[in-house]
Design a protein around this motif. Structure first.
Motif, PDB file in Angstrom:
ATOM      1  N   LYS A  62       0.829  -1.210   0.000  1.00  0.00           N
ATOM      2  CA  LYS A  62       0.000   0.000   0.000  1.00  0.00           C
ATOM      3  C   LYS A  62       0.855   1.248   0.000  1.00  0.00           C
ATOM      4  O   LYS A  62       0.542   2.245  -0.646  1.00  0.00           O
ATOM      5  CB  LYS A  62      -0.900  -0.029   1.264  1.00  0.00           C
ATOM      6  CG  LYS A  62      -2.028  -1.056   1.197  1.00  0.00           C
ATOM      7  CD  LYS A  62      -3.036  -0.640   0.163  1.00  0.00           C
ATOM      8  CE  LYS A  62      -4.224  -1.607   0.129  1.00  0.00           C
ATOM      9  NZ  LYS A  62      -5.211  -1.208  -0.842  1.00  0.00           N
ATOM     10  N   ILE A  63       1.938   1.123   0.803  1.00  0.00           N
ATOM     11  CA  ILE A  63       2.843   2.298   0.865  1.00  0.00           C
ATOM     12  C   ILE A  63       3.436   2.574  -0.504  1.00  0.00           C
ATOM     13  O   ILE A  63       3.498   3.703  -0.972  1.00  0.00           O
ATOM     14  CB  ILE A  63       3.951   2.055   1.919  1.00  0.00           C
ATOM     15  CG1 ILE A  63       3.326   2.025   3.322  1.00  0.00           C
ATOM     16  CG2 ILE A  63       5.031   3.136   1.827  1.00  0.00           C
ATOM     17  CD1 ILE A  63       4.292   1.556   4.424  1.00  0.00           C
ATOM     18  N   LEU A  64       3.838   1.491  -1.208  1.00  0.00           N
ATOM     19  CA  LEU A  64       4.437   1.665  -2.556  1.00  0.00           C
ATOM     20  C   LEU A  64       3.400   2.233  -3.544  1.00  0.00           C
ATOM     21  O   LEU A  64       3.710   3.102  -4.358  1.00  0.00           O
ATOM     22  CB  LEU A  64       4.980   0.323  -3.053  1.00  0.00           C
ATOM     23  CG  LEU A  64       6.229  -0.214  -2.310  1.00  0.00           C
ATOM     24  CD1 LEU A  64       6.581  -1.618  -2.810  1.00  0.00           C
ATOM     25  CD2 LEU A  64       7.394   0.718  -2.511  1.00  0.00           C
ATOM     26  N   GLU A  65       2.176   1.716  -3.466  1.00  0.00           N
ATOM     27  CA  GLU A  65       1.130   2.236  -4.356  1.00  0.00           C
ATOM     28  C   GLU A  65       0.852   3.706  -4.111  1.00  0.00           C
ATOM     29  O   GLU A  65       0.634   4.499  -5.024  1.00  0.00           O
ATOM     30  CB  GLU A  65      -0.158   1.431  -4.177  1.00  0.00           C
ATOM     31  CG  GLU A  65      -0.062   0.016  -4.758  1.00  0.00           C
ATOM     32  CD  GLU A  65      -1.348  -0.769  -4.538  1.00  0.00           C
ATOM     33  OE1 GLU A  65      -2.282  -0.188  -3.906  1.00  0.00           O
ATOM     34  OE2 GLU A  65      -1.437  -1.913  -5.027  1.00  0.00           O
ATOM     35  N   LYS A  66       0.862   4.109  -2.839  1.00  0.00           N
ATOM     36  CA  LYS A  66       0.630   5.500  -2.476  1.00  0.00           C
ATOM     37  C   LYS A  66       1.709   6.411  -3.043  1.00  0.00           C
ATOM     38  O   LYS A  66       1.433   7.493  -3.603  1.00  0.00           O
ATOM     39  CB  LYS A  66       0.521   5.602  -0.957  1.00  0.00           C
ATOM     40  CG  LYS A  66       0.101   6.977  -0.479  1.00  0.00           C
ATOM     41  CD  LYS A  66      -0.063   6.979   1.039  1.00  0.00           C
ATOM     42  CE  LYS A  66      -0.508   8.362   1.532  1.00  0.00           C
ATOM     43  NZ  LYS A  66      -0.669   8.415   3.021  1.00  0.00           N
ATOM     44  N   ASN A  67       2.945   5.921  -2.927  1.00  0.00           N
ATOM     45  CA  ASN A  67       4.065   6.732  -3.468  1.00  0.00           C
ATOM     46  C   ASN A  67       3.960   6.864  -5.000  1.00  0.00           C
ATOM     47  O   ASN A  67       4.212   7.925  -5.586  1.00  0.00           O
ATOM     48  CB  ASN A  67       5.401   6.077  -3.091  1.00  0.00           C
ATOM     49  CG  ASN A  67       5.662   6.187  -1.573  1.00  0.00           C
ATOM     50  OD1 ASN A  67       5.177   7.110  -0.896  1.00  0.00           O
ATOM     51  ND2 ASN A  67       6.420   5.238  -1.021  1.00  0.00           N
ATOM     52  N   SER A  88       1.327   9.255  -5.933  1.00  0.00           N
ATOM     53  CA  SER A  88       1.771  10.631  -5.697  1.00  0.00           C
ATOM     54  C   SER A  88       2.646  11.125  -6.850  1.00  0.00           C
ATOM     55  O   SER A  88       2.517  12.257  -7.311  1.00  0.00           O
ATOM     56  CB  SER A  88       2.534  10.682  -4.365  1.00  0.00           C
ATOM     57  OG  SER A  88       3.023  11.974  -4.137  1.00  0.00           O
ATOM     58  N   ASP A  89       3.528  10.244  -7.329  1.00  0.00           N
ATOM     59  CA  ASP A  89       4.393  10.647  -8.473  1.00  0.00           C
ATOM     60  C   ASP A  89       3.562  10.910  -9.730  1.00  0.00           C
ATOM     61  O   ASP A  89       3.817  11.869 -10.484  1.00  0.00           O
ATOM     62  CB  ASP A  89       5.412   9.529  -8.758  1.00  0.00           C
ATOM     63  CG  ASP A  89       6.435   9.392  -7.608  1.00  0.00           C
ATOM     64  OD1 ASP A  89       6.607  10.374  -6.860  1.00  0.00           O
ATOM     65  OD2 ASP A  89       7.048   8.301  -7.526  1.00  0.00           O
ATOM     66  N   ILE A  90       2.571  10.041  -9.945  1.00  0.00           N
ATOM     67  CA  ILE A  90       1.719  10.228 -11.146  1.00  0.00           C
ATOM     68  C   ILE A  90       0.976  11.537 -11.062  1.00  0.00           C
ATOM     69  O   ILE A  90       0.860  12.291 -12.045  1.00  0.00           O
ATOM     70  CB  ILE A  90       0.758   9.042 -11.287  1.00  0.00           C
ATOM     71  CG1 ILE A  90       1.550   7.774 -11.635  1.00  0.00           C
ATOM     72  CG2 ILE A  90      -0.296   9.324 -12.349  1.00  0.00           C
ATOM     73  CD1 ILE A  90       0.715   6.499 -11.554  1.00  0.00           C
ATOM     74  N   ILE A  91       0.467  11.849  -9.832  1.00  0.00           N
ATOM     75  CA  ILE A  91      -0.289  13.098  -9.670  1.00  0.00           C
ATOM     76  C   ILE A  91       0.612  14.296  -9.925  1.00  0.00           C
ATOM     77  O   ILE A  91       0.234  15.272 -10.579  1.00  0.00           O
ATOM     78  CB  ILE A  91      -0.915  13.147  -8.264  1.00  0.00           C
ATOM     79  CG1 ILE A  91      -2.040  12.097  -8.152  1.00  0.00           C
ATOM     80  CG2 ILE A  91      -1.454  14.542  -7.943  1.00  0.00           C
ATOM     81  CD1 ILE A  91      -2.535  11.895  -6.724  1.00  0.00           C
TER      82      ILE A  91
END
Length: 521
Positions: A23-28, A31-34
């Motif tokens: 989940k932490i990796l997906e969140k990061n 964030s980069d995509i955004i």
């Protein structure tokens, strides 16, 4: 049991830890995509602002240019309108000034008219008074004359008329007597004219063999096609050839009349081609006559070549050969000129051989001795001297040239060939019945008639027809108008009257034709 639970718990804990890490990796990653999307959106927004500014500037420039163009167009319209208005004002001012001047002139004319009318009325009244006075004086004079003569006015008129009648009768008798005496004096002269005119009519029969050709037809129906509608075909043939076409009651034949045998031959061959082909109209006639003329010229050359070859003469100039060929269509005092020249050449060859001279040179001189009678252009020079000049021009030997020029004693003889040519010419032409003097003078008169017409400007062709009793003249329509054609006819007739001697009358006909030719491509 504890050994089983511990691994399970460890596995569960590991799964939970892995899930948390995922989940932490997906969140990061999200964030980069955004961040990347926000950055692209900012760039797109910035580029859109730049494009909008550029488009705004372009539109403003276009609007400014359109405004300037509309403004210039409006200014042009205003200038044109102002110009038209000024022109209209100028025309109006001119009309006003003209109307003012016309009005002033009209007033002056009216005043002058009234003054003239007043003067005329005064003169009429004065003349009426004078007429009344004259009538009174006349009556008084008549009364005085009646008292003096003891006669009334009517009696005096009767006596005056009787006296005038007696004088008129006396004058009439004197005039009749004078006319009778003049008639007696001129009767013999008039009788001679009548006889000469009659002889002239009969004289054509003497020359008929040399001036007329008969063209035979298959049937009389062809005559109508030769004549054409309203005679246009026969007029075209006569105009193109200079030969008179006589269509009479002779069955299956028409007569070609012309003193020039070359023209007559061209007309005969042209008619033969037209009748054979069946197409007879003015354009076709001109085409056929042109081709036939060229054909006759070629025939003349061939006739000259055959005559030269038959006599064994070599090295003769082509122009001299052509002149020899023209002799076939020329007669001298009723004798064919080519036959006469060939006869003279043979006699010269025989006589030169008997005297020990060069027979070939003698034949050459004998054949060429009359080439001066067939020049391409008419001249006043005697035919012997003209022939000598032609021979010299085309490189003939001096002995031959002297023999040609001296055979009528126009120049001195310097060669032994000269008397031989003279003697042989006399042998061939001076024997009884060889020649007719009348025909030669008759043909010369026809040529003189044509030369008179060629002496006027604008004359294109001239043909003497009807045995010399009619001269038909074709003029150039660009140089001679319809009015000048009548004047030209009169001038030619006057010149013929003053310069020529002829029996009877000569009718002068001037023909002016206008053509319009356009080529469709």
């Amino acid at each position: 049991m504890d050994n089983i639970i511990v691994p399970i718990i460890v596995g569960v804990v590991a799964i939970i830890i892995g899930f948390v890490i995922a989940k932490i990796l997906e969140k990061n990653k999200a964030s980069d995509i955004i961040k990347s999307a926000k950055k692209r959106a900012a760039n797109i927004s910035k580029q859109a602002e730049i494009d909008a500014e550029t488009m705004k500037k372009d539109k403003m420039l276009q609007a400014k240019e359109k405004f300037l163009e509309l403004k210039a167009e409006h200014e042009r319209v205003i200038l044109n309108r102002d110009k038209k208005i000024s022109e209209s004002e100028k025309r109006t001012r001119d009309k006003e000034s003209k109307a003012t001047s016309d009005l002033a002139k009209s007033k002056n004319l009216i005043s002058e008219y009234e003054q003239k009318k007043k003067e005329c009325d005064e003169r009429i009244s004065f003349l009426d008074k004078k007429q009344t006075e004259v009538d009174k004086m006349h009556r008084r004079q008549v009364e005085q004359l009646e008292v003096i003569s003891s006669l009334s006015a009517e009696d005096a008129k009767v006596q005056l008329m009787e006296t005038i009648k007696d004088e008129a009768k006396t004058d009439a008798m004197a005039y009749i007597q004078t006319s009778l005496e003049e008639a007696k004096l001129t009767a013999q002269q008039e009788a001679k004219k009548v006889i000469i005119n009659t002889i002239q009519r009969i004289g054509t029969e003497e020359a008929i063999d040399n001036c007329v050709s008969v063209f035979n037809l298959e049937s009389d129906d062809v005559k109508g096609r030769i004549i054409g509608r309203e005679g246009r075909n026969i007029r075209a043939i006569e105009a193109a050839t200079g030969v008179e076409i006589i269509v009479d009651d002779t069955p299956d034949a028409i007569i070609l009349s012309c003193f020039d045998s070359v023209r007559r031959e061209i007309a005969r061959l042209s008619l033969h081609k037209l009748v054979t082909d069946g197409r007879i109209h003015p354009a076709r006639i001109e085409e056929v006559v042109k081709k036939t003329t060229h054909q006759v010229e070629e025939e003349i050359k061939e006739v000259g070549k055959r005559a030269v070859i038959d006599l064994g003469i070599h090295g003769l100039h082509p122009e001299l050969i052509k002149a020899v060929g023209r002799m076939k269509f020329r007669s001298s005092y009723g004798q064919n000129l080519l036959h006469h020249s060939r006869e003279v050449a043979k006699l010269c060859g025989v006589m030169a051989s008997e005297l020990g001279l060069n027979p070939k040179l003698a034949k050459r001189a004998g054949l060429l001795h009359d080439i001066g009678k067939v020049p391409e252009t008419e001249t006043e020079l005697p035919h012997a001297l003209l022939g000598m000049q032609m021979a010299e021009k085309h490189g003939e030997k001096p002995d031959v040239c002297n023999a040609i020029g001296a055979h009528h004693d126009e120049i001195e003889m310097t060669s032994l060939l000269s008397p031989i040519i003279q003697v042989c010419d006399a042998i061939s032409g001076a024997r009884p019945g060889a020649r007719r003097q009348v025909l030669d003078s008759y043909i010369q008169r026809l040529k003189d008639l044509e030369d008179v017409a060629f002496g006027f400007k604008g004359v294109n062709k001239a043909y003497a027809i009807q045995a010399g009793r009619e001269l038909r003249v074709m003029v150039e329509s660009e140089k001679v108008s319809d009015e000048k054609a009548s004047e030209l006819s009169f001038n030619i007739s006057q010149k013929i009257q003053t310069e020529m001697t002829y029996p009877g009358q000569v009718k002068v006909t001037v023909i002016r034709e206008t053509r319009a030719v356009t080529i469709a491509k």
